[in-house]
Design a protein around this motif. Structure first.
Motif, PDB file in Angstrom:
ATOM      1  N   CYS A  57     -25.204   1.325  10.725  1.00  0.00           N
ATOM      2  CA  CYS A  57     -24.445   0.860  11.883  1.00  0.00           C
ATOM      3  C   CYS A  57     -23.118   1.583  11.949  1.00  0.00           C
ATOM      4  O   CYS A  57     -22.709   2.237  10.997  1.00  0.00           O
ATOM      5  CB  CYS A  57     -24.175  -0.640  11.772  1.00  0.00           C
ATOM      6  SG  CYS A  57     -25.695  -1.591  11.637  1.00  0.00           S
ATOM      7  N   GLY A  58     -22.453   1.437  13.111  1.00  0.00           N
ATOM      8  CA  GLY A  58     -21.139   2.031  13.278  1.00  0.00           C
ATOM      9  C   GLY A  58     -20.152   0.973  13.735  1.00  0.00           C
ATOM     10  O   GLY A  58     -20.510   0.090  14.517  1.00  0.00           O
ATOM     11  N   LEU A 107     -20.229   7.311  17.712  1.00  0.00           N
ATOM     12  CA  LEU A 107     -20.898   6.788  16.505  1.00  0.00           C
ATOM     13  C   LEU A 107     -22.346   6.396  16.784  1.00  0.00           C
ATOM     14  O   LEU A 107     -22.991   5.771  15.949  1.00  0.00           O
ATOM     15  CB  LEU A 107     -20.134   5.564  15.963  1.00  0.00           C
ATOM     16  CG  LEU A 107     -18.699   5.804  15.485  1.00  0.00           C
ATOM     17  CD1 LEU A 107     -18.032   4.459  15.128  1.00  0.00           C
ATOM     18  CD2 LEU A 107     -18.677   6.735  14.260  1.00  0.00           C
ATOM     19  N   ARG A 112     -25.249   6.342  14.412  1.00  0.00           N
ATOM     20  CA  ARG A 112     -25.330   5.357  13.329  1.00  0.00           C
ATOM     21  C   ARG A 112     -26.098   4.107  13.741  1.00  0.00           C
ATOM     22  O   ARG A 112     -26.322   3.216  12.904  1.00  0.00           O
ATOM     23  CB  ARG A 112     -23.935   4.961  12.848  1.00  0.00           C
ATOM     24  CG  ARG A 112     -23.114   6.121  12.315  1.00  0.00           C
ATOM     25  CD  ARG A 112     -21.778   5.668  11.756  1.00  0.00           C
ATOM     26  NE  ARG A 112     -21.915   4.894  10.549  1.00  0.00           N
ATOM     27  CZ  ARG A 112     -21.952   5.399   9.319  1.00  0.00           C
ATOM     28  NH1 ARG A 112     -21.830   6.696   9.144  1.00  0.00           N
ATOM     29  NH2 ARG A 112     -22.100   4.613   8.287  1.00  0.00           N
ATOM     30  N   ASN A 122     -20.624  -2.959   8.886  1.00  0.00           N
ATOM     31  CA  ASN A 122     -21.581  -1.900   8.553  1.00  0.00           C
ATOM     32  C   ASN A 122     -21.878  -2.014   7.065  1.00  0.00           C
ATOM     33  O   ASN A 122     -20.964  -2.079   6.250  1.00  0.00           O
ATOM     34  CB  ASN A 122     -20.971  -0.531   8.874  1.00  0.00           C
ATOM     35  CG  ASN A 122     -21.805   0.640   8.344  1.00  0.00           C
ATOM     36  OD1 ASN A 122     -21.273   1.669   7.959  1.00  0.00           O
ATOM     37  ND2 ASN A 122     -23.125   0.485   8.311  1.00  0.00           N
ATOM     38  N   SER A 143     -12.355   3.390  12.257  1.00  0.00           N
ATOM     39  CA  SER A 143     -13.637   3.941  12.666  1.00  0.00           C
ATOM     40  C   SER A 143     -14.518   4.209  11.454  1.00  0.00           C
ATOM     41  O   SER A 143     -14.020   4.549  10.380  1.00  0.00           O
ATOM     42  CB  SER A 143     -13.407   5.259  13.417  1.00  0.00           C
ATOM     43  OG  SER A 143     -14.647   5.895  13.684  1.00  0.00           O
ATOM     44  N   SER A 144     -15.829   4.102  11.647  1.00  0.00           N
ATOM     45  CA  SER A 144     -16.752   4.486  10.585  1.00  0.00           C
ATOM     46  C   SER A 144     -16.550   5.944  10.196  1.00  0.00           C
ATOM     47  O   SER A 144     -16.607   6.299   9.024  1.00  0.00           O
ATOM     48  CB  SER A 144     -18.202   4.299  11.033  1.00  0.00           C
ATOM     49  OG  SER A 144     -18.510   2.945  11.173  1.00  0.00           O
ATOM     50  N   GLU A 145     -16.347   6.797  11.204  1.00  0.00           N
ATOM     51  CA  GLU A 145     -16.265   8.239  10.931  1.00  0.00           C
ATOM     52  C   GLU A 145     -15.152   8.891  11.742  1.00  0.00           C
ATOM     53  O   GLU A 145     -14.808   8.423  12.826  1.00  0.00           O
ATOM     54  CB  GLU A 145     -17.581   8.936  11.305  1.00  0.00           C
ATOM     55  CG  GLU A 145     -18.739   8.583  10.415  1.00  0.00           C
ATOM     56  CD  GLU A 145     -19.993   9.328  10.857  1.00  0.00           C
ATOM     57  OE1 GLU A 145     -19.900  10.519  11.213  1.00  0.00           O
ATOM     58  OE2 GLU A 145     -21.058   8.698  10.868  1.00  0.00           O
ATOM     59  N   GLU A 170     -24.793   9.632   3.045  1.00  0.00           N
ATOM     60  CA  GLU A 170     -23.946   9.863   4.225  1.00  0.00           C
ATOM     61  C   GLU A 170     -23.700  11.372   4.360  1.00  0.00           C
ATOM     62  O   GLU A 170     -23.673  11.901   5.459  1.00  0.00           O
ATOM     63  CB  GLU A 170     -22.609   9.129   4.094  1.00  0.00           C
ATOM     64  CG  GLU A 170     -22.710   7.613   4.183  1.00  0.00           C
ATOM     65  CD  GLU A 170     -22.595   7.073   5.607  1.00  0.00           C
ATOM     66  OE1 GLU A 170     -22.353   7.848   6.551  1.00  0.00           O
ATOM     67  OE2 GLU A 170     -22.765   5.845   5.764  1.00  0.00           O
ATOM     68  N   SER A 177     -24.052  10.640   8.278  1.00  0.00           N
ATOM     69  CA  SER A 177     -22.843  10.928   9.054  1.00  0.00           C
ATOM     70  C   SER A 177     -23.049  12.143   9.950  1.00  0.00           C
ATOM     71  O   SER A 177     -23.957  12.946   9.739  1.00  0.00           O
ATOM     72  CB  SER A 177     -21.674  11.206   8.117  1.00  0.00           C
ATOM     73  OG  SER A 177     -21.263  10.017   7.499  1.00  0.00           O
TER      74      SER A 177
END
Ligand code: 5GP
Ligand code: SF4
Ligand code: MG
Length: 465
Positions: free
Chosen positions: A1-2, A23, A26, A106, A196-198, A243, A248
């Motif tokens: 998930c994101g 995202l 994800r 996540n 943020s996740s990424e 990831e 990612s």
């Protein structure tokens, strides 16, 4: 998930929608956004499908006013797999005596079933089948004097992997589990902040990447700035190595490293460990592309797009049912016949899970008249399920759980099949001496069976380590 969140900019939900769009890789099943505005209070929207189809219209976005907002893109790894109900779509919202709060999670909680049972026995009424909902109920039961206090207390009872983004009326909160299994980063956007996740999702809103949230860290962000807490017993970090391999986006930065460069390194390592004479190196797009480029650079064998991907299909494995996944390969990938005919082809992919993708691709390549097919895989054999937020099937369905490398080669019907070694993968992510067996630097349980957090729910259900 994101997960994504913004504080301190007007129309924060619009930024969240953009962040979630970046995202989308994800999680593609569903998305949700919560916002807070002094006049309108908490507002929520949850939808199935892509962010771009749901959170771009004025009609939806004008229902989400305010300068504080969080959101989530979902792919199901726990709960009702494959039949997500709208009530399973995050963020989850709770109306506490201290005011409202929303959370987006996540990862995967490995003691969620045990917690849920206990909570239900004590009177909690669950709305969803999601493991993440436990956090809300634990917060509701906590006697903490602020919402961040309650969140700390709740998360100390939770085991497994969690990167959480949460909001109250005035605060944006980010937390990573003590091992930091899933990513979470902090950005600065105008006078405000983003979580943020990424990092690729910071780029889309023009936010500046500040730093990663540390494993075990909780940040509480208000308009005045960022305060850091460390609510958990310190532990050695075990970031998900997968990831880097697959999950990612290649334009993100993880642990100070470009994901793209890591993947190229993986391809180089793979070429050093497993050379073979051939005419072309072709990626299985898109997940195998950077590693194929690395393989080609290292081996000197020309890179070519021997398989063309239809850009209008999503990620195969994120499609929840096996039937759709089976179809998916042909709907998504096609062989570039003119290029392949008569050639000895090295195919580079990120992973072999069930083997469905590889088998289909091999058939397509041979149909197109390839002389030889050699598979090179950018991760070690996936022999164990992930319980920390990546959807791998039960152990029995993993090809590498029941077959040796030679048996897999014969099963797939290819001329050769080689995987990068675990040490080679560690070298590619920057560990010059490979994996430290006494104290591994990453989570690599899906390859090694060495689970950094005991998967207690799974063990209670009969899973054997
Ligand atoms: P397979 O067809 O072997 O089951 O799936 C392998 C393909 O699914 C790879 O091309 C890869 O891009 C994608 N994939 C990557 N990671 C995962 C994962 O964790 N689980 C699953 N099921 N598929 C994945
Ligand atoms: Fe990542 Fe594999 Fe660990 Fe899951 S088991 S967190 S996919 S390394
Ligand atoms: Mg793939």
């Amino acid at each position: 998930c994101g997960v994504f969140g913004v504080i301190g900019t007007s129309d924060a939900a619009n930024f969240v929608a953009l962040g979630l769009h970046a995202l989308q890789h994800r999680g593609q099943e569903a998305g949700g956004i919560v916002s807070y505005d002094a006049e309108a209070g908490f507002q929520q929207a949850r939808r199935f499908g892509y962010v771009r189809d749901n959170f771009t219209s004025h009609k939806v976005m004008e229902t989400l006013p305010g300068d504080l907002s969080i959101g989530h893109v979902r792919y199901s790894t726990a709960g009702n797999k494959g039949q997500t109900a709208i009530r399973d779509v995050q963020p989850f919202y709770g109306d506490f005596s201290l005011g409202g709060a929303a959370i987006a999670h996540n990862g995967n909680i490995t003691n969620a079933l045990a917690l849920r049972k206990e909570l239900v026995e004590r009177g909690s009424i669950f709305q969803s089948s999601s493991d993440s909902e436990c956090i809300i109920h634990l917060m509701a039961r906590s006697m903490g004097r602020t919402i961040p206090d309650r969140m700390e207390e709740a998360l100390r009872k939770v085991e497994g992997a969690f990167s959480v983004v949460a909001m109250t009326r005035t605060k944006l909160i980010g937390v990573r589990d003590p091992l930091g299994v899933r990513p979470l980063v902090l950005g600065k956007v105008g006078d405000g902040y983003a979580l943020s996740s990424e990092t690729c999702a910071l780029d889309i809103i023009g936010a500046e990447f500040v730093r990663e949230i540390e494993p075990g860290e909780m940040v509480v962000i208000t308009k005045d700035g960022v305060a850091s807490h460390y609510p958990f017993r310190p532990a050695k970090s075990r970031f998900c190595i997968f990831e880097h391999v697959y999950f990612s986006r290649p334009d993100s930065i993880l642990g100070g490293r470009s994901v793209y460069e890591t993947r190229e390194n993986i391809g180089r390592e793979l070429a050093k460990e497993n050379p073979v004479e051939a005419d072309l190196v072709c990626p299985v797009p898109d997940s195998g592309t950077p590693a194929a480029i690395g393989y080609s650079l290292e081996s000197g064998i020309p890179y070519a797009m021997g398989i063309i991907r239809n850009q209008y299909m999503g990620r195969t494995f994120i499609e929840p049912t096996e039937q759709i996944r089976n179809m998916g390969v042909r709907l998504k990938l096609n062989v570039n016949r003119a290029l392949i005919k008569g050639k000895r082809v090295i195919l580079v992919d990120d992973s072999v899970v069930r083997g469905t993708t590889s088998r289909k691709i091999k058939e397509m390549i041979l149909d197109a008249g390839a002389a030889e097919v050699h598979f090179r895989i950018a991760s070690p054999p996936t022999a164990w399920p992930c319980f920390y937020g990546v959807d791998t099937p039960q152990r029995e369905k993993l090809l590498a759980a029941t077959m040796s490398e030679d048996e897999m080669r014969d099963h797939l019907g290819v001329d050769s099949l080689k995987f990068i070694s675990l040490d080679g993968l560690y070298r590619a992510v920057g560990q010059a001496n490979g994996r430290d067996p006494k104290s591994p630097q990453y989570c690599d349980a899906c390859f090694s069976g060495d689970y950094p957090v005991k998967p207690s729910d799974q063990i209670n259900q009969g899973f054997e380590l």
